[in-house]
Design an enzyme around this catalytic site. Structure first.
Site, short mmCIF file in Angstrom:
data_model
loop_
_atom_site.label_atom_id
_atom_site.label_comp_id
_atom_site.label_asym_id
_atom_site.label_seq_id
_atom_site.Cartn_x
_atom_site.Cartn_y
_atom_site.Cartn_z
N HIS A 197 0.84 -1.20 0.00
CA HIS A 197 0.00 0.00 0.00
C HIS A 197 0.87 1.25 0.00
O HIS A 197 2.08 1.20 0.29
CB HIS A 197 -0.95 0.01 1.20
CG HIS A 197 -0.28 0.09 2.54
ND1 HIS A 197 0.17 1.27 3.10
CD2 HIS A 197 0.01 -0.88 3.45
CE1 HIS A 197 0.70 1.04 4.28
NE2 HIS A 197 0.63 -0.26 4.52
N CYS A 209 3.84 -4.36 6.70
CA CYS A 209 3.39 -4.12 5.33
C CYS A 209 4.53 -3.59 4.48
O CYS A 209 5.59 -3.20 4.97
CB CYS A 209 2.23 -3.14 5.31
SG CYS A 209 0.65 -3.85 5.83
#
Length: 322
Positions: free
Chosen positions: A126, A139
């Site tokens: 992301h 992440c």
């Protein structure tokens, strides 16, 4: 074959607002641009391969990501992965879910634009802040504009490989699963195996070969459709993966990379397929389901839950949590 791009281990500079931008390749191959990227920078050249199967390589050691389409690098970016205590897992993943607008359920509703989920336990690609070093909760943060371009270029089920070695894929000879087995290695030629392609009739195919279990598992769209006893001769140093980038009249064309272990070159023997001892009919059946974009993973780790050893994810296929 020469050793692969150890220059990718160059130190990443601290970011500034001016660096959060695209870099023009100026006629240079993408892989030559990658080591020059500063934190927040990326390069994008999709016309190098307009269509074909995609493969994203995320490198924890170099804090870089490289997108291949039909075996050709079409984009690369600086990234920020998991900080100490929240390390990003290495292994082979598929994109499980995509959301242009998403907020974290775990970390105070934090925004995660252009989210592409790799595990149901919270690991995703992301847009986010890139300080020039691992800083996330696990992440893979990307520059906002690159995250949007990547989001539009990928699809559900596409393979993402996360490696801890400063190397990049190159072409290699294929691990020919249909090759004739040398007489000295015919112990498993007629061994029993499982084959149930009707369990999942479409979707990306992955073959996971565990040296520890001496077994191969075939997954299609995350569903097991086959398994067989397989022995791998020689030392399996950390494991490696093959990605089938194309298949034409001249044969199969693969990419190969190591995703854990001590590193080193990606040299491949012309007799690569001879390392695999497996049932003849199983080899043939695997060939019938391989398509461009298929992955064959060889790992020293066991695939059985609850085993000891270093953490390695190989195609998460658990159901989505409620």
């Amino acid at each position: 074959m020469k050793k692969l791009l150890t220059a990718l281990s160059l130190t990443v500079a601290a970011p500034t607002a001016a660096l959060a931008q695209a870099v023009e390749p100026a006629g240079r191959p993408i892989l030559e641009v990658v080591p020059t990227l500063k934190a927040g920078q990326f390069v994008w050249a999709p016309d190098a391969a307009a269509e074909g199967p995609g493969l994203l390589i995320v490198n924890l050691a170099t804090q870089r990501a490289i997108l291949f389409r039909n075996g050709v690098p079409i984009g690369a970016s600086s990234v920020s992965t998991g900080r100490p205590g929240y390390e990003t897992p290495t292994g082979v993943f598929t994109i499980l879910e995509k959301q242009k607008v998403h907020h974290s359920r775990t970390y105070d509703n934090a925004p995660m634009p252009n989210m592409q989920r790799l595990t149901w336990k919270g690991i995703a690609l992301h847009a986010g802040n890139l300080p020039g070093y691992p800083a996330s909760h696990g992440c893979i943060r990307l520059p906002p504009k690159f995250s949007a371009l990547l989001f539009d270029a990928t699809r559900l089920g596409m393979t993402v490989i996360i490696t801890s070695l400063p190397v990049a894929p190159q072409q290699s000879a294929p691990p020919d699963m249909a090759a004739a087995i040398p007489p000295a290695a015919m112990n498993l030629a007629r061994a029993p195996f499982e084959w149930h392609p009707e369990r999942s009739t479409k979707g990306p195919v992955s073959v996971i070969v565990s040296a520890a279990d001496q077994r191969a598992v075939v997954l299609r769209n995350g569903v097991e459709i086959g398994s067989a006893p397989v022995r791998v001769s020689g030392e399996v140093k950390g494991g490696w993966a093959y990605a089938l980038r194309s298949w034409d009249d001249t044969g199969q064309h693969w990419l190969k990379l190591q995703f854990s272990g001590p590193g080193g070159g990606m040299e491949v023997s012309p007799n690569e397929g001879d390392r695999f001892d497996a049932p003849w009919d199983f080899r043939h059946n695997v060939q019938t389901v391989l398509r461009p974009g298929s992955i064959i993973v060889v790992t020293p780790q066991t695939l059985q839950a609850g085993s000891s050893g270093s953490a390695l994810t190989v195609i998460e296929n658990e159901g989505r949590p409620r």
